[in-house]
Design a protein around this motif. Structure first.
Motif, PDB file in Angstrom:
ATOM      1  N   ASN A 100       0.569  -1.142  -0.018  1.00  0.00           N
ATOM      2  CA  ASN A 100       0.156   0.208   0.025  1.00  0.00           C
ATOM      3  C   ASN A 100       0.912   1.183  -0.108  1.00  0.00           C
ATOM      4  OD1 ASN A 100      -2.442  -1.470   0.122  1.00  0.00           O
ATOM      5  ND2 ASN A 100      -2.470  -1.675   2.097  1.00  0.00           N
ATOM      6  N   ILE A 101       0.263   2.221  -0.814  1.00  0.00           N
ATOM      7  CA  ILE A 101       1.368   3.539  -0.699  1.00  0.00           C
ATOM      8  C   ILE A 101       0.013   4.414  -0.874  1.00  0.00           C
ATOM      9  CG2 ILE A 101       3.011   2.221  -2.194  1.00  0.00           C
ATOM     10  CD1 ILE A 101       2.827   3.389  -4.442  1.00  0.00           C
ATOM     11  N   GLY A 102       0.813   6.038  -0.897  1.00  0.00           N
ATOM     12  CA  GLY A 102      -0.044   6.936  -0.844  1.00  0.00           C
ATOM     13  C   GLY A 102       1.560   8.018  -2.041  1.00  0.00           C
ATOM     14  N   MET A 103       1.313   8.969  -3.238  1.00  0.00           N
ATOM     15  CA  MET A 103       1.697   9.841  -4.310  1.00  0.00           C
ATOM     16  C   MET A 103       0.958  11.006  -4.089  1.00  0.00           C
ATOM     17  SD  MET A 103       1.585   6.645  -7.054  1.00  0.00           S
ATOM     18  CE  MET A 103       2.818   7.533  -8.196  1.00  0.00           C
ATOM     19  N   LEU A 104       1.906  11.450  -3.901  1.00  0.00           N
ATOM     20  CA  LEU A 104       1.331  12.943  -3.807  1.00  0.00           C
ATOM     21  C   LEU A 104       2.059  14.338  -4.646  1.00  0.00           C
ATOM     22  CD1 LEU A 104       0.268  15.618  -2.698  1.00  0.00           C
ATOM     23  CD2 LEU A 104       1.931  16.216  -0.915  1.00  0.00           C
ATOM     24  N   PHE A 105       1.806  14.377  -6.077  1.00  0.00           N
ATOM     25  CA  PHE A 105       2.505  15.713  -6.831  1.00  0.00           C
ATOM     26  C   PHE A 105       1.590  16.454  -6.799  1.00  0.00           C
ATOM     27  CE2 PHE A 105       1.817  11.168  -8.638  1.00  0.00           C
ATOM     28  CZ  PHE A 105       2.921  10.830  -9.628  1.00  0.00           C
ATOM     29  N   ILE A 106       2.982  17.636  -6.307  1.00  0.00           N
ATOM     30  CA  ILE A 106       2.883  19.264  -6.393  1.00  0.00           C
ATOM     31  C   ILE A 106       3.355  19.730  -7.449  1.00  0.00           C
ATOM     32  CG2 ILE A 106       2.693  21.404  -5.090  1.00  0.00           C
ATOM     33  CD1 ILE A 106       3.011  18.959  -2.748  1.00  0.00           C
ATOM     34  N   ASP A 107       2.388  20.836  -8.068  1.00  0.00           N
ATOM     35  CA  ASP A 107       3.195  22.115  -8.564  1.00  0.00           C
ATOM     36  C   ASP A 107       2.984  23.288  -8.035  1.00  0.00           C
ATOM     37  OD1 ASP A 107       4.126  23.985 -11.047  1.00  0.00           O
ATOM     38  OD2 ASP A 107       2.195  23.003 -12.259  1.00  0.00           O
ATOM     39  N   PHE A 108       4.082  23.696  -7.922  1.00  0.00           N
ATOM     40  CA  PHE A 108       4.288  24.322  -7.241  1.00  0.00           C
ATOM     41  C   PHE A 108       4.181  26.036  -8.075  1.00  0.00           C
ATOM     42  CE2 PHE A 108       6.416  21.372  -4.616  1.00  0.00           C
ATOM     43  CZ  PHE A 108       6.684  22.037  -3.747  1.00  0.00           C
ATOM     44  N   GLU A 109       4.763  26.125  -9.007  1.00  0.00           N
ATOM     45  CA  GLU A 109       4.570  27.040  -9.850  1.00  0.00           C
ATOM     46  C   GLU A 109       3.167  27.808 -10.407  1.00  0.00           C
ATOM     47  OE1 GLU A 109       6.246  28.690 -14.151  1.00  0.00           O
ATOM     48  OE2 GLU A 109       6.957  26.664 -13.562  1.00  0.00           O
ATOM     49  N   HIS A 110       2.321  26.858 -10.402  1.00  0.00           N
ATOM     50  CA  HIS A 110       1.079  26.873 -10.738  1.00  0.00           C
ATOM     51  C   HIS A 110       0.072  26.543 -10.011  1.00  0.00           C
ATOM     52  CE1 HIS A 110       2.572  27.143 -14.985  1.00  0.00           C
ATOM     53  NE2 HIS A 110       2.440  28.004 -14.930  1.00  0.00           N
ATOM     54  N   PRO A 111       0.474  26.475  -8.263  1.00  0.00           N
ATOM     55  CA  PRO A 111      -0.136  25.850  -7.174  1.00  0.00           C
ATOM     56  C   PRO A 111      -1.553  24.671  -7.044  1.00  0.00           C
ATOM     57  CG  PRO A 111       0.058  28.058  -6.654  1.00  0.00           C
ATOM     58  CD  PRO A 111       0.264  28.325  -7.809  1.00  0.00           C
ATOM     59  N   ARG A 112      -1.019  23.317  -7.508  1.00  0.00           N
ATOM     60  CA  ARG A 112      -2.130  22.187  -7.701  1.00  0.00           C
ATOM     61  C   ARG A 112      -1.253  21.248  -7.436  1.00  0.00           C
ATOM     62  NH1 ARG A 112      -3.581  19.298 -13.087  1.00  0.00           N
ATOM     63  NH2 ARG A 112      -5.157  17.587 -12.520  1.00  0.00           N
ATOM     64  N   ARG A 113      -2.084  20.046  -6.783  1.00  0.00           N
ATOM     65  CA  ARG A 113      -1.645  19.229  -5.575  1.00  0.00           C
ATOM     66  C   ARG A 113      -2.669  17.849  -6.702  1.00  0.00           C
ATOM     67  NH1 ARG A 113      -1.934  19.891   0.290  1.00  0.00           N
ATOM     68  NH2 ARG A 113      -4.200  20.002   0.519  1.00  0.00           N
ATOM     69  N   LEU A 114      -2.273  16.568  -6.502  1.00  0.00           N
ATOM     70  CA  LEU A 114      -3.391  15.587  -6.618  1.00  0.00           C
ATOM     71  C   LEU A 114      -2.789  14.416  -6.046  1.00  0.00           C
ATOM     72  CD1 LEU A 114      -5.293  14.724  -9.006  1.00  0.00           C
ATOM     73  CD2 LEU A 114      -2.918  13.526 -10.067  1.00  0.00           C
ATOM     74  N   ARG A 115      -3.824  13.446  -5.044  1.00  0.00           N
ATOM     75  CA  ARG A 115      -2.964  12.581  -4.178  1.00  0.00           C
ATOM     76  C   ARG A 115      -3.577  11.125  -5.135  1.00  0.00           C
ATOM     77  NH1 ARG A 115      -4.753  12.536   1.145  1.00  0.00           N
ATOM     78  NH2 ARG A 115      -6.751  13.666   0.944  1.00  0.00           N
ATOM     79  N   LEU A 116      -2.938  10.541  -4.413  1.00  0.00           N
ATOM     80  CA  LEU A 116      -2.816   8.477  -5.782  1.00  0.00           C
ATOM     81  C   LEU A 116      -2.438   8.050  -4.744  1.00  0.00           C
ATOM     82  CD1 LEU A 116      -2.329  10.131  -7.861  1.00  0.00           C
ATOM     83  CD2 LEU A 116      -1.909   8.519  -9.185  1.00  0.00           C
ATOM     84  N   GLN A 117      -3.622   6.566  -4.240  1.00  0.00           N
ATOM     85  CA  GLN A 117      -3.948   5.630  -3.237  1.00  0.00           C
ATOM     86  C   GLN A 117      -3.416   4.726  -4.389  1.00  0.00           C
ATOM     87  OE1 GLN A 117      -6.773   5.900  -0.423  1.00  0.00           O
ATOM     88  NE2 GLN A 117      -5.626   7.241   0.823  1.00  0.00           N
ATOM     89  N   GLY A 118      -2.812   3.066  -3.612  1.00  0.00           N
ATOM     90  CA  GLY A 118      -2.788   2.761  -5.055  1.00  0.00           C
ATOM     91  C   GLY A 118      -2.099   1.075  -4.192  1.00  0.00           C
ATOM     92  N   ALA A 119      -2.134   0.008  -4.527  1.00  0.00           N
ATOM     93  CA  ALA A 119      -1.069  -1.053  -4.569  1.00  0.00           C
ATOM     94  C   ALA A 119      -0.089  -1.164  -5.347  1.00  0.00           C
ATOM     95  CB  ALA A 119      -1.535  -2.240  -4.319  1.00  0.00           C
TER      96      ALA A 119
END
Length: 216
Positions: A100-119
């Motif tokens: 089990n993992i989590g992934m956090l993607f962040i764009d610091f230039e155009h503030p945005r983030r996306l979270r993923l959960q998966g195996a």
């Protein structure tokens, strides 16, 4: 029955009056990549990876590479490399043990983030060696849930902090994302009053992020 919230979450929802909003956000989460997810992930030069060891202890690590180093390989599958590191193999070892993992993607230039959960699973580069020169191992992930997260607290730089932080009096701008048509009917009475005062409903097609006014 929620697949995301348990009793501890519900107690907090009740305490702060956010139950309908939390439910709406769960409804908007999804298990397959949409076009916006694909563009964001395939252009990302980094992400944060959370894993859990066999004793239930979490760890978080930074993963970086050239844009495109995270590859979407299916409707709800992706692949990323593990390069030479400090030799501890904490993340990869945890994945091999508990998946089990989590992934956090962040764009610091155009503030945005996306979270993923998966195996996740660990594999040798083998046929993908040419795609990932220098990779010691590859991590394949079966995505279970994708969340779009508000980016209003993302700092542009150490010197340029987010304008959405509460000030010395605890005041802060009302977030545009709570005014989106997707959230209509899910806000608490107090938040709805603030949304109305801020200008009312914003169509999702007009949303340009928390640092830009809507393109109405």
């Amino acid at each position: 029955m929620s697949q995301l919230y348990g009793p501890s979450h519900r107690r907090l929802h009740d305490q702060f009056g956010t139950g309908p909003l939390a439910d709406r956000l769960e409804e908007l989460s999804h298990a397959e990549f949409d076009d916006a997810d694909r563009e964001f992930i395939t252009n990302a030069p980094m992400f944060f990876l959370s894993t859990v060891d066999t004793l239930g202890r979490p760890t978080v690590s930074y993963k970086g590479g050239a844009p495109g180093f995270v590859r979407i390989t299916g409707a709800n599958e992706l692949l990323f490399p593990s390069y030479d590191g400090n030799g501890m193999f904490l993340s990869v070892g945890n994945i091999a043990a508990t998946a089990n993992i989590g992934m956090l993607f962040i764009d610091f230039e155009h503030p945005r983030r996306l979270r993923l959960q998966g195996a996740a699973k660990v594999a040798a580069p083998n046929g993908h060696a040419a795609d990932y020169p220098g990779a010691q191992l590859l991590i394949s992930v079966q995505i279970e849930r994708i969340f779009v997260n508000c980016g209003r607290y993302i700092h542009r730089t150490r010197e340029r902090l987010s304008a959405h932080l509460p000030d010395e009096n605890g005041q802060q701008p009302f977030p545009i994302w709570k005014r989106l048509d997707l959230m209509e009917g899910s806000l608490s009475d107090a938040d709805q009053q603030k949304a109305d005062a801020a200008g009312g409903i914003v169509p999702i097609m007009c949303y340009r992020g928390e640092d830009e006014p809507p393109a109405l």
